[in-house]
Scaffold this active site. Structure first.
Site, PDB file in Angstrom:
ATOM      1  N   ARG A   1      32.704 163.235  56.882  1.00 46.10           N
ATOM      2  CA  ARG A   1      31.431 162.730  56.340  1.00 46.10           C
ATOM      3  C   ARG A   1      30.243 163.150  57.200  1.00 46.10           C
ATOM      4  O   ARG A   1      29.168 163.428  56.684  1.00 46.10           O
ATOM      5  CB  ARG A   1      31.487 161.207  56.235  1.00 46.10           C
ATOM      6  CG  ARG A   1      32.538 160.716  55.257  1.00 46.10           C
ATOM      7  CD  ARG A   1      32.621 159.205  55.282  1.00 46.10           C
ATOM      8  NE  ARG A   1      33.638 158.704  54.362  1.00 46.10           N
ATOM      9  CZ  ARG A   1      34.879 158.404  54.727  1.00 46.10           C
ATOM     10  NH1 ARG A   1      35.270 158.553  55.965  1.00 46.10           N
ATOM     11  NH2 ARG A   1      35.741 157.945  53.838  1.00 46.10           N
TER      12      ARG A   1
ATOM     13  N   ASP B   1      36.684 150.840  52.558  1.00 38.79           N
ATOM     14  CA  ASP B   1      37.830 150.977  53.479  1.00 38.79           C
ATOM     15  C   ASP B   1      38.592 149.647  53.569  1.00 38.79           C
ATOM     16  O   ASP B   1      39.816 149.619  53.661  1.00 38.79           O
ATOM     17  CB  ASP B   1      37.338 151.391  54.872  1.00 38.79           C
ATOM     18  CG  ASP B   1      36.438 152.608  54.793  1.00 38.79           C
ATOM     19  OD1 ASP B   1      36.949 153.715  54.629  1.00 38.79           O
ATOM     20  OD2 ASP B   1      35.196 152.445  54.836  1.00 38.79           O
TER      21      ASP B   1
ATOM     22  N   ARG C   1      40.755 149.228  50.672  1.00 38.17           N
ATOM     23  CA  ARG C   1      41.953 150.073  50.836  1.00 38.17           C
ATOM     24  C   ARG C   1      42.956 149.381  51.756  1.00 38.17           C
ATOM     25  O   ARG C   1      44.159 149.348  51.471  1.00 38.17           O
ATOM     26  CB  ARG C   1      41.544 151.440  51.419  1.00 38.17           C
ATOM     27  CG  ARG C   1      40.794 152.282  50.411  1.00 38.17           C
ATOM     28  CD  ARG C   1      40.198 153.540  51.014  1.00 38.17           C
ATOM     29  NE  ARG C   1      39.586 154.352  49.962  1.00 38.17           N
ATOM     30  CZ  ARG C   1      38.617 155.225  50.149  1.00 38.17           C
ATOM     31  NH1 ARG C   1      38.131 155.442  51.353  1.00 38.17           N
ATOM     32  NH2 ARG C   1      38.134 155.908  49.129  1.00 38.17           N
TER      33      ARG C   1
ATOM     34  N   HIS D   1      31.702 153.916  58.651  1.00 40.75           N
ATOM     35  CA  HIS D   1      32.444 154.342  57.456  1.00 40.75           C
ATOM     36  C   HIS D   1      32.794 155.805  57.735  1.00 40.75           C
ATOM     37  O   HIS D   1      32.088 156.722  57.318  1.00 40.75           O
ATOM     38  CB  HIS D   1      31.581 154.199  56.200  1.00 40.75           C
ATOM     39  CG  HIS D   1      32.206 154.823  54.975  1.00 40.75           C
ATOM     40  ND1 HIS D   1      33.433 154.461  54.486  1.00 40.75           N
ATOM     41  CD2 HIS D   1      31.768 155.815  54.150  1.00 40.75           C
ATOM     42  CE1 HIS D   1      33.714 155.180  53.416  1.00 40.75           C
ATOM     43  NE2 HIS D   1      32.728 156.022  53.192  1.00 40.75           N
TER      44      HIS D   1
HETATM   45  P1  NAD Z   1      28.081 164.608  42.976  1.00 43.55           P
HETATM   46  O1  NAD Z   1      27.898 166.007  43.462  1.00 43.55           O
HETATM   47  O2  NAD Z   1      28.968 164.365  41.816  1.00 43.55           O
HETATM   48  O3  NAD Z   1      26.653 163.974  42.626  1.00 43.55           O
HETATM   49  C1  NAD Z   1      25.548 164.056  43.459  1.00 43.55           C
HETATM   50  C2  NAD Z   1      24.323 164.088  42.563  1.00 43.55           C
HETATM   51  O4  NAD Z   1      23.152 163.993  43.386  1.00 43.55           O
HETATM   52  C3  NAD Z   1      24.184 165.410  41.752  1.00 43.55           C
HETATM   53  O5  NAD Z   1      24.134 165.094  40.356  1.00 43.55           O
HETATM   54  C4  NAD Z   1      22.873 166.010  42.253  1.00 43.55           C
HETATM   55  O6  NAD Z   1      22.163 166.706  41.260  1.00 43.55           O
HETATM   56  C5  NAD Z   1      22.136 164.761  42.721  1.00 43.55           C
HETATM   57  N1  NAD Z   1      21.028 165.018  43.646  1.00 43.55           N
HETATM   58  C6  NAD Z   1      21.020 165.840  44.738  1.00 43.55           C
HETATM   59  N2  NAD Z   1      19.811 165.763  45.344  1.00 43.55           N
HETATM   60  C7  NAD Z   1      19.059 164.878  44.635  1.00 43.55           C
HETATM   61  C8  NAD Z   1      17.728 164.373  44.765  1.00 43.55           C
HETATM   62  N3  NAD Z   1      16.918 164.777  45.749  1.00 43.55           N
HETATM   63  N4  NAD Z   1      17.290 163.474  43.859  1.00 43.55           N
HETATM   64  C9  NAD Z   1      18.093 163.069  42.837  1.00 43.55           C
HETATM   65  N5  NAD Z   1      19.371 163.512  42.670  1.00 43.55           N
HETATM   66  C10 NAD Z   1      19.836 164.395  43.548  1.00 43.55           C
HETATM   67  O7  NAD Z   1      28.552 163.761  44.248  1.00 43.55           O
HETATM   68  P2  NAD Z   1      29.279 162.330  44.223  1.00 43.55           P
HETATM   69  O8  NAD Z   1      30.741 162.533  44.239  1.00 43.55           O
HETATM   70  O9  NAD Z   1      28.640 161.499  43.178  1.00 43.55           O
HETATM   71  O10 NAD Z   1      28.890 161.784  45.686  1.00 43.55           O
HETATM   72  C11 NAD Z   1      27.566 161.393  45.974  1.00 43.55           C
HETATM   73  C12 NAD Z   1      27.480 160.921  47.425  1.00 43.55           C
HETATM   74  O11 NAD Z   1      28.234 159.694  47.561  1.00 43.55           O
HETATM   75  C13 NAD Z   1      28.089 161.902  48.439  1.00 43.55           C
HETATM   76  O12 NAD Z   1      27.289 161.933  49.606  1.00 43.55           O
HETATM   77  C14 NAD Z   1      29.439 161.276  48.759  1.00 43.55           C
HETATM   78  O13 NAD Z   1      29.924 161.666  50.032  1.00 43.55           O
HETATM   79  C15 NAD Z   1      29.068 159.812  48.711  1.00 43.55           C
HETATM   80  N6  NAD Z   1      30.197 158.888  48.609  1.00 43.55           N
HETATM   81  C16 NAD Z   1      30.115 157.778  49.364  1.00 43.55           C
HETATM   82  C17 NAD Z   1      31.146 156.857  49.363  1.00 43.55           C
HETATM   83  C18 NAD Z   1      31.043 155.644  50.242  1.00 43.55           C
HETATM   84  O14 NAD Z   1      32.015 154.904  50.422  1.00 43.55           O
HETATM   85  N7  NAD Z   1      29.874 155.369  50.823  1.00 43.55           N
HETATM   86  C19 NAD Z   1      32.280 157.081  48.553  1.00 43.55           C
HETATM   87  C20 NAD Z   1      32.308 158.231  47.745  1.00 43.55           C
HETATM   88  C21 NAD Z   1      31.259 159.142  47.797  1.00 43.55           C
END
Ligand code: NAD
Length: 300
Positions: free
Chosen positions: A88, A148, A151, A175
């Protein structure tokens, strides 16, 4: 009566699955989706709208970024996600920039909004969002180790043959790779976990590793994770909208370390209303300090 509005910035896998979870749980009246990819966002809104007649929400619509800043809850799930094998923290540069742009563009933010950060590395970005926005720190929180912890509870539930909901456990810290379970405070039905004969000291290490590796395992198989996190974020929104005072581990500002990491928090209509002083043994205190140190390095 004013109806509740939740905006989701980033209509990717996490953002849209969260929208669907919010709709199915009947948590909000109006959902606003925002993404720089406007065509994809339009498609997601149309697709989600097809489910409206089965849900309590009355509206799902696409919005402009400044529109999103007026919602009661603003969920930020925009930016790059991990590739297989990637940690991450490798996302930090790119996603720090995305977060800064978003916080800038949603200003002036509704002073009563609660911002939920989901984008990774979530602890670092929660800290940055708190610095960049005009809101008090308790109104900006990260999903942190809530996922987590779910999980961990799932793994323990299978081992002990009890319901996940009957397990009181917390993964604390980052995380990410320096997270750790607070074993000394883990209870099942009020009984300390460490007194259960089905779990020995060697099991604890492997359960902690299995919990930490879960995201890597899912990403290696299917490229991304979204059902678990969407359920966690929808539960957080429910706790805020219904002022539940739910105790969950969330990424919050910890003055002792001057960073955000996960501690057990009371979550209600004002966001993080209390950080609970969970008792930790010497080893766990060391792990918390180590996690904080790693995050501080990343921030500076
Ligand atoms: P994804 O690629 O499917 O979606 C990301 C979206 O963000 C895309 O549609 C993109 O166009 C959009 N985007 C990018 N820059 C932007 C901006 N400036 N303004 C508006 N939209 C914008 O990715 P995802 O699988 O949905 O993951 C999103 C984030 O969530 C990642 O950073 C991932 O690591 C994180 N995530 C966090 C957890 C957690 O537990 N915190 C769990 C899963 C994923």
């Amino acid at each position: 009566m004013k109806h509740s509005k939740i905006s989701i910035i980033g209509a990717g896998a996490v953002g849209t699955t969260t929208a669907y979870a919010l709709m199915l749980k009947n948590i909000t009246a109006e959902l606003i989706l925002v993404d720089i990819d406007e065509i994809r966002c339009k498609g997601e809104v149309l697709d989600l709208s097809d489910a409206l007649s089965f849900c309590g929400a009355s509206k799902v619509r696409g919005g402009k970024i400044n529109d999103a800043g007026q919602a009661d809850i603003i969920i930020i799930a925009a930016g790059a996600r991990q590739k297989p094998g990637q940690s991450r923290v490798e996302l930090v540069k790119k996603n720090q920039q995305v977060t800064a742009e978003i916080i800038q563009s949603i200003k002036p933010i509704n002073p009563n909004s609660i911002i939920i950060m989901v984008t990774n590395p979530v602890d670092v970005l929660t800290y940055h969002a708190q610095k960049l926005s005009s809101l008090p720190r308790n109104q900006i929180l990260g999903s942190g180790t809530f996922l987590d912890t779910q999980r961990l509870c799932g793994i323990l539930a299978k081992k002990l043959n009890v319901a996940e909901q009957s397990i009181n456990a917390f993964i604390l810290g980052e995380h990410g790779d320096t997270q750790f379970p607070a074993w000394s405070s883990t209870h099942i039905g009020g009984i300390p976990l460490l007194s259960f004969k089905k779990i020995n000291i060697n099991d604890l290490e492997s359960i902690a590793t299995e919990t930490k590796k879960r995201a890597y395992d899912i990403i290696a198989c299917k490229g991304s994770t979204y059902f678990g996190i969407a359920s966690c974020v929808a539960t957080m929104c429910e706790a805020i909208i219904f002022d539940q005072k739910l105790v969950v581990p969330l990424s919050c500002y910890v003055p002792q370390f001057d960073i955000c990491l996960s501690m057990p928090c009371v979550l209600g209509e004002n966001g993080i209303e209390q950080i609970l002083p969970i008792p930790l043994n010497d080893n766990e205190q060391k792990k918390l300090a180590h996690s904080a140190q790693q995050l501080r390095k990343l921030i500076s």
